[in-house]
Design an enzyme around this catalytic site. Structure first.
Site, short mmCIF file in Angstrom:
data_model
loop_
_atom_site.label_atom_id
_atom_site.label_comp_id
_atom_site.label_asym_id
_atom_site.label_seq_id
_atom_site.Cartn_x
_atom_site.Cartn_y
_atom_site.Cartn_z
N ARG A 330 41.50 38.70 34.03
CA ARG A 330 40.49 37.90 33.34
C ARG A 330 39.11 37.92 34.00
O ARG A 330 38.10 37.99 33.30
CB ARG A 330 40.97 36.46 33.16
CG ARG A 330 42.20 36.35 32.25
CD ARG A 330 42.57 34.91 31.94
NE ARG A 330 41.60 34.28 31.07
CZ ARG A 330 40.72 33.38 31.45
NH1 ARG A 330 40.69 32.95 32.71
NH2 ARG A 330 39.86 32.89 30.59
N CYS A 361 42.29 50.33 43.14
CA CYS A 361 41.24 51.33 43.35
C CYS A 361 40.23 51.22 42.21
O CYS A 361 40.20 52.04 41.29
CB CYS A 361 41.85 52.73 43.42
SG CYS A 361 40.66 53.98 43.92
N GLU A 362 39.46 50.15 42.24
CA GLU A 362 38.55 49.80 41.14
C GLU A 362 37.52 48.83 41.70
O GLU A 362 37.88 47.75 42.19
CB GLU A 362 39.34 49.15 40.00
CG GLU A 362 38.52 48.68 38.84
CD GLU A 362 37.94 49.82 38.05
OE1 GLU A 362 36.73 49.76 37.74
OE2 GLU A 362 38.67 50.78 37.75
#
EC number: 4.1.1.20
Length: 443
Positions: A330, A361-362
């Site tokens: 969210r 990994c973001e």
């Protein structure tokens, strides 16, 4: 520090929920861990039911299972006398497996597939909420194939939008859902449905928004729906037996959020219904509502273990936990805000400002920006509050991260209601076709 439901800080300085020290829960079930305060869920359900009973109107309170759909939650909804909304074959299957009474299941969705409709018809659910003209024809045909007549509500968009403290009235609403009231589609849908032999029109459904902190938007929606109901009775000789006002009732996520007590939302809706329909000399319809977030949202807490940190002098300090956007997307999707504490050091004073990063990994995998905490160390436990709605429900396996376990806590007992996914779960549906099982470089 704002604590919800049965949450408190115990003599050890630890967060306790439902009589269970969360440090013990972490040892027993691991982290990340969804913790649900069962007593608070039941309290919310009771608040809705009792408020409607006080109104004297016939009613159904349908838990919107999209917020959090697991078999144990379906069991609680049944025990508390609720109905149940589903929007997919998966949510329907969950309800059926939990033994939920089929006559109290309502099927929503703007693109129900033939397989989903047939599954619901075979189960004998109580009502379909029809969203468009294609569905009207498809549902009628499939019901006819089975020799059944089915109850329907027609979802209409009344031209009212409400979010938090704001509400607006629009002539025509741009939405993928429902039949528009302003352009005449809603009346046309009633006319079409009346021609179909296998559909029984109970009434209409509307939903005006989410996280609503005021009642004026609901009053405005009732006004418009009531005017439509009166016009349909006069012009088409159809009297609605059911008016469904949807959900959208807000909860407190962070300081500044000011939701109303359940009784105020319900009181405003039922008073508006009585006023509008009495003035029109119209028999009072049965009222349905669909709370989801407000039933489970603030009853949920997610427990994480603190891992690494990164300090950028003059910029910010990042604190990483063992979950993130895979268990709570969210913040990345909606910029949603949350409050949190160090659950194993809850009485200690804040010493620094940190931003809570997930492990994906973001770069957008951030749970909370600029949180005041004691100086955290690897191994500390971070509790993020109000994660009961649309967290587990929207969880993913991005980076092939396993979904967390879910426990219900009540009266000093903890029950595992969803097991943590295993590594075998991650690959159990994978298939390597025969042509790929031998490397083309192999000799």
């Amino acid at each position: 520090m704002y604590l919800h439901g049965t949450s408190k800080i115990n003599a050890n300085g630890h967060l306790e929920i439902g009589g269970k020290d969360v440090t013990d829960l972490a040892k027993e079930f691991g982290t990340p861990l969804y913790i649900v305060d069962e007593a608070l869920v039941r309290q919310r359900a009771s608040e809705y039911v009792e408020a409607f009973k006080a109104s004297g109107l016939k009613f159904q309170v349908a838990y919107a299972s999209k917020a959090f759909s697991v078999m144990a939650m379906c069991a609680i909804a049944e025990q508390e006398g609720l109905s149940l909304d589903v929007v997919s074959d998966g949510e329907l299957f969950t309800a059926l497996q939990a033994g939920f009474p089929v006559e109290r299941i309502h099927f929503h969705g703007n693109n129900k597939t033939p397989d989903e409709i047939n599954m619901a018809l075979d189960a004998g659910i109580g009502c379909f909420v029809v969203d468009n003209f294609d569905e009207l024809a498809l549902l009628n045909a499939l019901a006819g194939d089975k020799g059944k007549k089915v109850n329907i509500l027609l979802r209409i968009t009344p031209g009212v939008e409400a979010h938090t403290h704001d509400y607006i009235s629009t002539g025509q609403q741009d939405s993928k859902f429902g039949f528009d009231l302003g352009n005449g589609a809603a009346k046309q849908a009633i006319e079409e449905a009346l021609k179909l032999d296998n559909l029984v029109i109970l009434g209409v459904h509307s939903h005006i928004g989410s996280q609503i902190f005021e009642v004026e938007g609901f009053r405005m929606a009732v006004d418009k729906v009531a005017q439509f109901a009166v016009s349909i009775r006069e012009e088409l000789n159809l009297t609605f037996k059911v008016i469904n006002l949807g959900g959208g009732f807000g909860i407190r996520y962070v300081e500044g959020d000011t939701p109303l007590p359940v009784s105020e939302y319900v009181g405003a809706i039922t008073d508006a219904i009585k006023t509008n329909f009495a003035n029109a000399d119209f028999p009072l319809p049965e009222i349905w509502v669909e709370p989801g977030r407000s039933m489970v949202g603030d009853a949920g807490t997610t427990l994480y273990t603190v891992g690494t940190s990164k300090n950028i002098p003059g910029v910010r300090k990042y604190l990483a936990v063992d979950g993130g956007m895979t268990d709570n997307p969210r913040p990345a999707l909606y910029q949603s805000r949350y409050e949190a504490i160090l659950a194993n050091r809850a009485n200690e004073s804040a010493e620094e400002t940190v931003s809570i990063a997930g492990k994906c990994c973001e770069s957008g995998d951030m749970l909370i920006w600029d949180l005041e905490l004691p100086k955290a160390e690897s191994g500390d436990l971070l509790a993020v509050f109000c994660t009961g709605a649309y967290n587990y429900a929207m969880a993913s396996n991005y980076n092939r991260i396993r979904r967390p376990a879910v426990v219900f806590v009540k009266d000093g007992e903890a029950d595992l209601v969803v097991k943590r996914e295993s590594l075998d779960n991650i690959v159990c549906n994978d298939v390597i076709p025969a042509r790929l099982q031998k490397s083309p470089l192999a000799k």
